[in-house]
Enzyme design. Structure first.
Site, PDB file in Angstrom:
ATOM      1  CB  ALA A 122      39.524  59.019  92.220  1.00 25.13           C
ATOM      2  CE1 TYR A 180      41.800  50.629  86.178  1.00 26.65           C
ATOM      3  CE2 TYR A 180      40.947  52.531  85.001  1.00 26.65           C
ATOM      4  CZ  TYR A 180      41.082  51.170  85.127  1.00 26.65           C
ATOM      5  OH  TYR A 180      40.493  50.340  84.202  1.00 26.65           O
ATOM      6  CB  THR A 190      42.374  56.503  83.035  1.00 28.63           C
ATOM      7  OG1 THR A 190      41.833  56.536  84.359  1.00 28.63           O
ATOM      8  CG2 THR A 190      41.752  55.361  82.260  1.00 28.63           C
ATOM      9  CE  LYS A 191      42.004  58.465  88.377  1.00 29.88           C
ATOM     10  NZ  LYS A 191      41.345  57.208  87.958  1.00 29.88           N
ATOM     11  CG  ASN A 192      48.418  63.328  84.090  1.00 29.61           C
ATOM     12  OD1 ASN A 192      48.341  62.831  82.973  1.00 29.61           O
ATOM     13  ND2 ASN A 192      48.289  64.624  84.303  1.00 29.61           N
TER      14      ASN A 192
END
Length: 389
Positions: A160, A184, A186-188
């Site tokens: 994740a 999600y 918050t991901k790059n």
């Protein structure tokens, strides 16, 4: 207290360019917003980025983990080994498959699963092992794979945090039998919500696609595209886990940006290491040799005995200064549900408990400006210097 004129720095706030917005608008105008051609393109592009043979898009990493368990044959009576230092979705997926989670402790510095404890946890009922690439740091996959090969286990990687990670020259997503990624907010690489499962096995990829959309023999694009209506059958008991074109349109434009965004995260990471070097906190250890850390989360260990403040009070001080933070994670065995169901005690996994009580994540978005990173650094220093009168 924070200056009322300063913007609150939200933890993990995403950023979308005009290209991504235009792609979503294009989907809306086309009338194809569900699973369609953009999902297929996104799967192909992500597989190409990793060098994976197959990539199957789903609506979350949690859904991906659940499906990975099912296609791997994990079910009632089986045991699955994983670490207690993870988000609860890792263990929930095991339970939803009908299997029993077997938790092991983590390394006290990195938070990663301890292979020696995983090896000791293997029983005749063990079916799979789930290493978690926590914070974006690759697990010791050579040791994990050796355990799996010795006992005939399936390796399902929880990646994740690790779309950019590399272990000994191999991209995460090309090592285990199945690997699950999160997109999600918050991901790059973010599609708001969403996930991907990669595998080298064509048989598993085919089953994943069936399970992800109700157990139908053909996906929605095949059935309702301009190629004409095609008959289909329900061939298995599936789920509604498919990704939409609206989401895939966001992801398509971000895959090429991953190297640039990782470089920016590395730059911010180095500035944090330098700024916090003389402060009474523990910063993340450097990446292991011959690996690429995805730099998903920058964590500080705030120990009351050395920092002069406990973790939660430290977080409140940063909040007052306009800085958002996160906790990654409260170890699974410390949550009420799992304590009551399995009888876990806090002291059962001492390393994970110690980290759970002291770890705080500070903002590490590639979209942070230099001014904002300086604000964060100054706020951390001030929060540690403050004393309760």
């Amino acid at each position: 207290m924070s200056d009322g004129n300063q913007r609150y720095i939200v933890f993990g706030q995403p950023h979308f360019s005009d290209a991504e917005i235009d792609e979503v608008v294009d989907s809306l105008r086309s009338g194809w917003v569900g699973t369609g051609p953009k999902v297929a393109r996104f799967e192909e592009a992500f597989a190409s980025y990793l060098g994976a043979r197959h990539a199957v898009a789903v609506n979350s990493c949690t859904a991906g983990l659940h499906l990975a368990m099912l296609v791997a044959g994990v079910g009632p009576g089986d045991e699955v080994i994983t670490t207690t230092m993870t988000f609860v979705s890792t263990v929930n997926a095991i339970l939803h498959a009908g299997a029993t989670p077997v938790l092991v402790d983590c390394d006290p510095e990195t938070g990663l699963i301890l292979p020696e404890q995983a090896a000791d946890a293997v029983t005749p009922r063990t079916r799979a092992i789930v290493p978690v690439h926590l914070y974006g740091r690759p697990c010791p996959m050579d040791a994990i794979n050796e355990i799996a090969q010795r006992h005939g286990l399936i390796v399902i990687e929880d990646a994740a945090h690790a779309a950019e990670a590399v272990y000994h020259g191999r991209k995460i997503g090309t090592i285990g039998d199945l690997t699950c990624f999160s997109f999600y907010a918050t991901k790059n690489l973010t599609t708001g919500e969403g996930g991907m499962i990669t595998t080298a096995r064509t048989d598993l990829a085919s089953r994943l696609k069936v399970f992800a959309l109700h157990g139908l023999s053909r996906d929605a694009w095949s059935r309702f595209s301009d190629n004409g209506y095609l008959q289909y059958q329900t061939v298995d008991l599936g789920f509604k886990y498919n990704m939409m074109d609206l989401q895939a349109g966001l992801g398509l434009h971000q895959i090429p940006l991953l190297p640039e965004r990782l470089r920016r995260r590395e730059e911010i990471w180095r500035s944090y290491d330098e700024a916090f070097a003389g402060l009474p906190v523990v910063t993340p250890p450097p990446p292991e040799p011959d690996t690429v850390h995805a730099r998903h989360l920058y964590t500080l260990l705030v120990d009351p005995e050395t920092s002069g403040v406990d973790r939660d009070a430290f977080m409140r001080r940063l909040h007052a200064a306009g800085i958002g933070t996160g906790i990654h994670y409260l170890a699974v065995h410390l949550h009420q549900y799992y304590r009551e169901r399995f009888g876990y005690r806090p002291q059962d996994y001492p390393n994970a408990r110690w980290l759970s009580e002291r770890t705080v994540s500070i903002p590490l978005s590639p979209h942070l400006t230099d001014e904002e990173t300086t604000r964060i650094q100054n706020a951390v220093a001030a929060a540690l210097e403050e004393r309760v009168e």
